[in-house]
Design an enzyme around this catalytic site. Structure first.
Site, mmCIF file in Angstrom:
data_model
loop_
_atom_site.group_PDB
_atom_site.id
_atom_site.type_symbol
_atom_site.label_atom_id
_atom_site.label_comp_id
_atom_site.label_asym_id
_atom_site.label_seq_id
_atom_site.Cartn_x
_atom_site.Cartn_y
_atom_site.Cartn_z
ATOM 1 N N ASP A 1 0.835 -1.192 0.000
ATOM 2 C CA ASP A 1 0.000 0.000 0.000
ATOM 3 C C ASP A 1 0.878 1.254 0.000
ATOM 4 O OD1 ASP A 1 -2.271 -1.576 0.123
ATOM 5 O OD2 ASP A 1 -2.398 -1.481 2.313
ATOM 6 N N ARG A 2 0.289 2.370 -0.365
ATOM 7 C CA ARG A 2 1.032 3.624 -0.480
ATOM 8 C C ARG A 2 1.789 3.962 0.809
ATOM 9 N NH1 ARG A 2 -2.773 8.562 -0.916
ATOM 10 N NH2 ARG A 2 -2.898 8.091 1.305
#
Length: 298
Positions: free
Chosen positions: A137-138
């Site tokens: 994820d970011r």
């Protein structure tokens, strides 16, 4: 353009196999073999063009010329900092920072790892095709594996599917965890949301997370835990830990408590896999980023 050339001597034990059978045993996919069939001199034996159904004899040498995929032309090269942990001609391991998406998406066209890699390879005068083997994820930090050509991508993707790429995560969670445990709870998309997930025993897909405590910070009432995933559902760690009363702080979707950290403290800590070409065992570790480590200081 040819990306890589490989030479395979044929042993007595491999005699009688067709070139296709031999290559499939080496991890080549059907799609890649079809691609080689349409590549000039993609397959050759002792320097002469060969068909995939050609029977191999002892002492012969099968040569494979891997073509390069079309470059990822839609990815804009942007000079960004890259923490490269390891690189050879077949793969790349990067320690990703928080706040950096892996691929471009709506609202993130120029600030992703793919943009930085496009710049990196352009400066080296090499074509770039983005082949991320695992995903983060970011706001998750840590180790990411990229394949540098079609064969590496094929073999490493197969390793991911059969769970022979071993990944350990580290996370800070609220509350004190005193002993190892396993969470088995199915996960599904939350109705009305495009990104949020939830435990759903009726519609969810099977998900299993193993965890073990590492240490505890009484100052912030946070436990540092190690995690291993038996499945790879979207947001699995974040959803599972919340479901047992130990959410990750700073998680904008599942626990927006920003008193001690501004993002979910989740880190891809270690990565182990078999090198797709050499067969060597590869092991890497990335220590906790500063924003996580600082919360463990007494």
């Amino acid at each position: 353009m040819i990306k890589k050339t490989l030479h395979y001597p044929i042993s007595n034990e491999q005699a009688g196999l067709t070139a296709e059978q031999f290559l499939k045993a080496k991890g080549y996919s059907h799609r890649l073999i079809v691609c080689l069939k349409h590549t000039p001199m993609g397959l050759s034996v002792n320097g002469k063009p060969a068909y995939a159904n050609r029977r191999l004899s002892p002492g012969e040498a099968l040569t494979v010329r891997l073509p390069e995929d079309e470059p990822s032309g839609s990815i804009v090269p942007v000079q960004l900092p890259l923490n490269i942990v390891y690189e050879d001609e077949d793969l790349l391991v990067i320690n990703k920072e928080a706040g950096v998406p892996v691929h471009p998406s709506q609202g993130h066209y120029t600030n992703t790892l793919a943009n930085g890699l496009a710049w990196y390879f352009r400066e080296k005068g090499q074509p770039f095709t983005c082949r991320a083997v695992n995903r983060l994820d970011r706001d998750t930090t840590g180790l990411l594996l990229f394949a540098k050509h079609m064969l590496s991508a094929c073999i490493l993707s197969s390793q991911m599917l059969n769970r022979s790429i071993h990944r350990e995560y580290r996370a800070l969670v609220q509350g004190k965890i005193q002993k190892p445990g396993t969470i088995t709870a199915p996960i599904a998309r939350k109705e009305g949301s495009t990104i949020e997930r939830q435990v759903d025993y009726e519609k969810g897909e099977a998900a299993c997370t193993h965890y073990s405590p590492v240490c505890y910070s009484p100052r912030y009432d946070l436990s540092l835990i190690s995690l291993w995933l038996k499945t790879g559902r979207t947001h699995q760690i974040r959803v599972h830990l919340r479901s047992v009363g130990h959410p990750l702080p700073g998680d904008f979707l599942y626990n927006p408590d920003y008193r001690c950290i501004a993002r979910q403290p989740l880190h891809s800590f270690s990565l182990a896999f078999t090198h797709p070409i050499t067969g060597e065992t590869m092991k890497f570790k990335a220590e906790l980023p500063e924003d996580m480590a600082s919360l463990l200081q007494l």
